[in-house]
Each structure stands twice: as structure tokens, then as C-alpha cells.
Design a protein around this motif. Structure first.
Motif, short mmCIF file in Angstrom:
data_model
loop_
_atom_site.label_atom_id
_atom_site.label_comp_id
_atom_site.label_asym_id
_atom_site.label_seq_id
_atom_site.Cartn_x
_atom_site.Cartn_y
_atom_site.Cartn_z
N CYS A 92 -5.88 -6.96 -2.20
CA CYS A 92 -6.91 -6.36 -1.33
C CYS A 92 -7.58 -7.46 -0.51
CB CYS A 92 -7.95 -5.62 -2.17
SG CYS A 92 -7.29 -4.36 -3.27
N ALA A 129 0.83 -1.21 0.00
CA ALA A 129 0.00 0.00 0.00
C ALA A 129 0.86 1.25 0.00
CB ALA A 129 -0.93 -0.01 1.21
N TYR A 140 -8.57 -0.59 -0.55
CA TYR A 140 -7.28 -0.11 -1.03
C TYR A 140 -7.27 1.41 -0.98
CZ TYR A 140 -9.71 0.93 -5.45
OH TYR A 140 -10.58 1.43 -6.40
#
Length: 505
Positions: free
Chosen positions: A74, A28, A79
Motif C-alpha cells: 500500500c 490489487a 487498498y
């Protein structure tokens, strides 16, 4: 410190069997780094799409002319939103949300996009779709101010065109805001492709937007060939280019006439309509189909060019070369046309760059991008042509880009016919290893068409994503019409000629 695409890709783990450009699985934090580079303009967004448990983002490093894909898993179906910081991603994330139920954290616009509340299932492409709730009315953005009024147009229009709703907010005749509501022709193409054979899926891709059937067929076939590690024979590559330039020529001629018609100059529509029809008839004589649909397949093409086809193409090219300059002079010397098109519907250069606008919309606003040049593909690397570029960004500039591209396509048709190699027109496809992936970027008449796909072990399609250039062009139409009068919207709209069907998929 700015991070180029290569640096970004090195921060992830590379996915095997993704061709011709790399794809890496990222965290991320790296996903957010990519978003920051989009905001800074170091990178440009080529595509953003989802799967049941992951999101993918295709990126262009314009300075280095490199392309890559990053993927974020995810597991919790969430996300970080790209659209929160980079507006071109907003509608793409709303579409991902509708189809897969993946939640972009921080998404500033929570409204559905493709889902109009009439589907039987909610999140139909998720691992576990849910029963759909009762649909609600679409909430257009609120307006405030004295003397403002709204004008609703569509989705059904006065003419044989596709459906789309346009909500104008105006002060008198001046447009203060335009908001489009699309999705009426969502067909579930990507869902239908899952499990399909390559031939069937290529046929579906070729029907995504009927006026770009060659571009979509070529993009899908090229992506499939990349995934399988094969190349179409040289003769097939030249035949594909011949079809692509004929498609570009027919559409640009049609648009040139239609734009003038929307400025109340029907004579140009008549002349251009005749020339466009001649191109379509030449395509029928050469390839057996006016739109050349289903003539391109993974591995090559389905039909060869005969002597009669060569004569038909040469004849129509020579006729357009003889007649087109007079039409250009007529456009350029008709004051009533210039009054309507010059300074009307301007797209600012910074917006064209931010949205990575392709085709005549981007090139009319100073964005010099043409997938035939960079990243490039056969046989354009052996052909000579210019990419016209203007800075004004108005309706007139978009007309002139089309004019110059018509001239370039005529030259390319001649070059292709003169250089056409002999030999096979297709190759047999090898079996794929499970998980082989391919991506292609092909220049259609509107701009760059992107296709990404993953194959099953039996060469069937596990997942395919199609991205029309209109995805990044529709929002620019909303910006272009601001401060113009309502009566100029048809003219601006036609100068864009965005695809409803290609956008909605």
C-alpha cells in the motif's frame, strides 16, 4: 470461473522464508480476485491484518484444506476494501484503519472501531503517527419505525466480566437489532510485541485472553518454531496437548454451568463449578499454575510432568467421567431448561460458513472445522477423537457441542497420558535469518486461534498478529439475538462466550 487458493497464490510472487504455508505478494487485481472467491464461498477468511505499508489476508480453501496468505503493498496507504463485498472483513478493516491509517477504498462503515477517541496518537502503529483529535461520540446505526425503542447495556456490567456496550433496538420485548460496541480493553499487545524477545512476546500472547492462555501460548510458539524451521520434541508436543485439553475441559465445564444458570438453573452452575475447580487444581498440581500460563515457550515447554501430576490428572478425569453423565441427563430431562435453550439464538448455517465461525459456534451450525484435524498438528495426528457436529445452531446445540467435546477431551487426556513419550521437553532455538516468518492455527476452546509473526535477525519479533476466534463470532451474536426477546440475551451471550480481551487486543 471459481479460482482455488493454489491458483490464486500462483498469480503472485512468493515470499521466501514463510512457513509452513506460502505467502505471496499480489497486485490489487489479484486481491480483488480473492475477495470475489470469498463472496462465492470458494475461500474462507482466516485473518486480515495490516502493517505500516501493506495488508495481509490469510485464506482457507475448505474444499482442498489448504491455507495461504496474500499480501498487498500500500504505497499510497490505500487498498481495495474486502468488507465492501464480504461483511466478515468489516471490523478487521476498521481496526487496520484505526491502528495503521491504511484506507480501505469503498469501506461502507467509516466509523472507528478500536479508537474510542481517547488515544494520544492517531494511527499509533503507522510510520508517522499523528496527534489525536478530540474524541467524538460513537454514532450507532440509525433506526426507523413505529414503536421502536433503544436499550443501552454496558460497557460496565453487573458482574466481574469484561466491558462491552450493547445497543438493543426493540419492538416491545422483541429484539429488532443488536449492535455491539467493543474495543474497551484494547491493550496494544501487537505494538508491544515489536522488538520483544521470543520469550517476552510469547508471554504477551499468553495474556491476550486469560481463559485461552494455553491456546495462545501454543499458537505463538508453533508460529515461532515454523519461522525458525524447528519442531518441539515429541514429549513437549504431548505435554502441550495435555495442557490444551485441560484448558478446554475447564472452560467447557464452566460454560455449561453458566449457560444453565442464565436459564435460572443454578444447581448446574454449582455442580459444574466444583468440577471446573478440580480441573484447575489438577493443572496446578501437574504444571504449577492453575491456568498453565507461561508453561509453553518456543522450542518446547518450561515444566515436565511428574508422577504426582499424572495422578492428579487421572483422578480428576475419572471423577468427571463418573459424575458428568448424571449432569447431562439432568440438563436433557429438565423441561424448564429445554424451554429456554431450544430454538433460542439460532445461527444459520450459511452465516456460520460465511464468517468461518470456529469452535462450538461453528460446529453447532454445521461447520465441520477443527484445527486439530485439519490442518492438524502434533500430537493430534496420532490421537483418536471425534469432532461433534450439529445443524440446529441454537443455544441448545451449542450446549450439546460442549458436552460432546468434554467427553472427547476426557478421552484425549487418557490417550495422551498413555502414549506420553520420554525425552527432552525443549530444544535450543537456532538464529533466524532476517525476515523469517511463521504462522500457526491452533484449536482453542472457542475455536481456531491464528498467530502470524516475522522475526528480526536476532530472533526478536519484528511484527506479530494475533487473531482470536471471537473476531468472527461477535457479529454472529448480533444476528442470533434478532427476533428473540431481550430477556434471552444473557443466555445467548453466554452460549457464545466470546472474548472481549482477545477481540480487542
Amino acid at each position: 470461473m471459481a479460482m482455488n487458493l493454489d491458483d490464486l497464490l500462483r498469480k503472485g510472487s512468493t515470499a521466501a522464508n514463510h512457513r509452513p504455508w506460502p505467502r505471496t505478494n499480489v497486485t490489487a487485481a489479484t486481491w480483488n480476485d480473492a475477495t470475489a472467491e470469498l463472496v462465492d464461498g470458494t475461500l474462507q477468511l482466516l485473518g486480515l491484518w495490516g502493517e505500516a505499508d501493506a495488508v495481509h489476508m490469510a485464506l482457507l480453501d475448505a474444499a482442498r484444506q489448504t491455507i495461504g496468505v496474500i499480501t498487498l503493498a500500500c504505497p499510497d496507504r490505500r487498498y481495495p476494501s474486502v468488507g465492501l463485498h464480504h461483511p466478515p472483513a468489516l471490523r478487521l478493516e476498521r481496526a487496520i484503519r484505526d491502528l495503521y491509517g491504511l484506507e480501505p477504498e469503498g469501506l461502507p462503515d467509516q466509523r472507528a472501531w478500536l479508537d474510542h477517541g481517547r488515544w494520544e496518537l492517531r494511527h499509533p502503529l503507522a510510520e508517522s503517527p499523528e496527534p489525536a483529535p478530540i474524541g467524538t461520540d460513537y454514532a450507532f446505526l440509525p433506526i426507523e419505525g413505529d414503536g421502536l425503542h433503544q436499550i443501552p447495556v454496558g460497557p460496565v456490567h453487573a458482574g466481574i466480566i469484561e466491558p462491552g456496550h450493547f445497543r438493543f433496538t426493540a419492538n416491545g420485548e422483541t429484539v429488532v437489532r443488536l449492535e455491539a460496541r467493543l474495543g474497551y480493553v484494547h491493550k496494544g499487545i501487537e505494538g508491544s510485541m515489536a522488538g520483544a524477545t521470543l520469550t517476552a512476546a510469547c508471554g504477551l500472547a499468553a495474556r491476550a485472553s486469560g481463559d485461552s492462555t494455553v491456546a495462545y501460548g501454543l499458537a505463538f510458539a508453533t508460529a515461532a518454531e515454523a519461522a525458525l524451521g524447528v519442531e518441539a520434541p515429541p514429549r513437549a508436543a504431548y505435554l502441550r496437548a495435555l495442557m490444551a485439553e485441560m484448558e478446554r475441559l475447564a472452560n467447557h465445564l464452566g460454560d455449561f454451568g453458566a449457560i444453565c444458570n442464565d436459564a435460572s438453573f443454578a444447581l448446574m452452575l454449582a455442580h459444574c463449578g466444583v468440577l471446573r475447580e478440580k480441573v484447575l487444581r489438577a493443572a496446578r498440581d501437574a504444571f504449577g499454575h492453575r491456568l498453565m500460563r507461561d508453561r509453553i515457550e518456543p522450542g518446547g515447554v518450561t515444566v515436565d510432568l511428574t508422577g504426582n501430576g499424572v495422578r492428579a490428572i487421572r483422578s480428576v478425569a475419572n471423577e468427571i467421567k463418573a459424575r458428568f453423565p448424571a449432569l447431562v441427563d439432568l440438563y436433557d430431562n429438565t423441561a424448564s431448561l429445554q424451554d429456554r435453550t431450544v430454538t433460542t439464538g439460532t445461527v444459520k448455517a450459511e452465516l456460520a460458513r460465511q464468517y468461518a465461525a470456529g469452535g462450538f459456534i461453528g460446529r453447532a451450525s454445521g461447520r465441520a472445522f477443527d484445527a486439530r484435524k485439519k490442518p492438524g498438528y502434533a500430537p493430534y495426528d496420532r490421537l483418536s477423537f471425534d469432532v461433534p457436529l450439529l445443524e440446529a445452531g441454537d443455544v441448545n446445540a451449542r450446549v450439546w457441542i460442549r458436552i460432546r467435546e468434554i467427553e472427547q477431551s476426557l478421552s484425549l487426556l487418557t490417550q495422551v497420558l498413555e502414549q506420553m513419550p520420554q525425552g527432552a521437553i525443549r530444544v535450543d532455538l537456532p538464529p533466524a535469518g532476517k525476515g523469517c516468518e511463521g504462522m500457526a492455527l491452533v484449536e482453542g476452546f472457542r475455536g481456531d486461534v491464528l498467530v502470524w509473526l516475522r522475526l528480526n535477525a536476532d530472533n526478536g519479533v519484528a511484527r506479530c498478529h494475533l487473531r482470536d476466534p471471537s473476531q468472527f463470532q461477535w457479529p454472529l451474536l448480533e444476528a442470533a439475538i434478532e427476533d428473540n426477546i431481550v430477556a434471552d440475551f444473557p443466555l445467548c451471550n453466554k452460549s457464545f462466550n466470546c472474548s472481549y480481551s482477545g477481540h480487542d487486543l
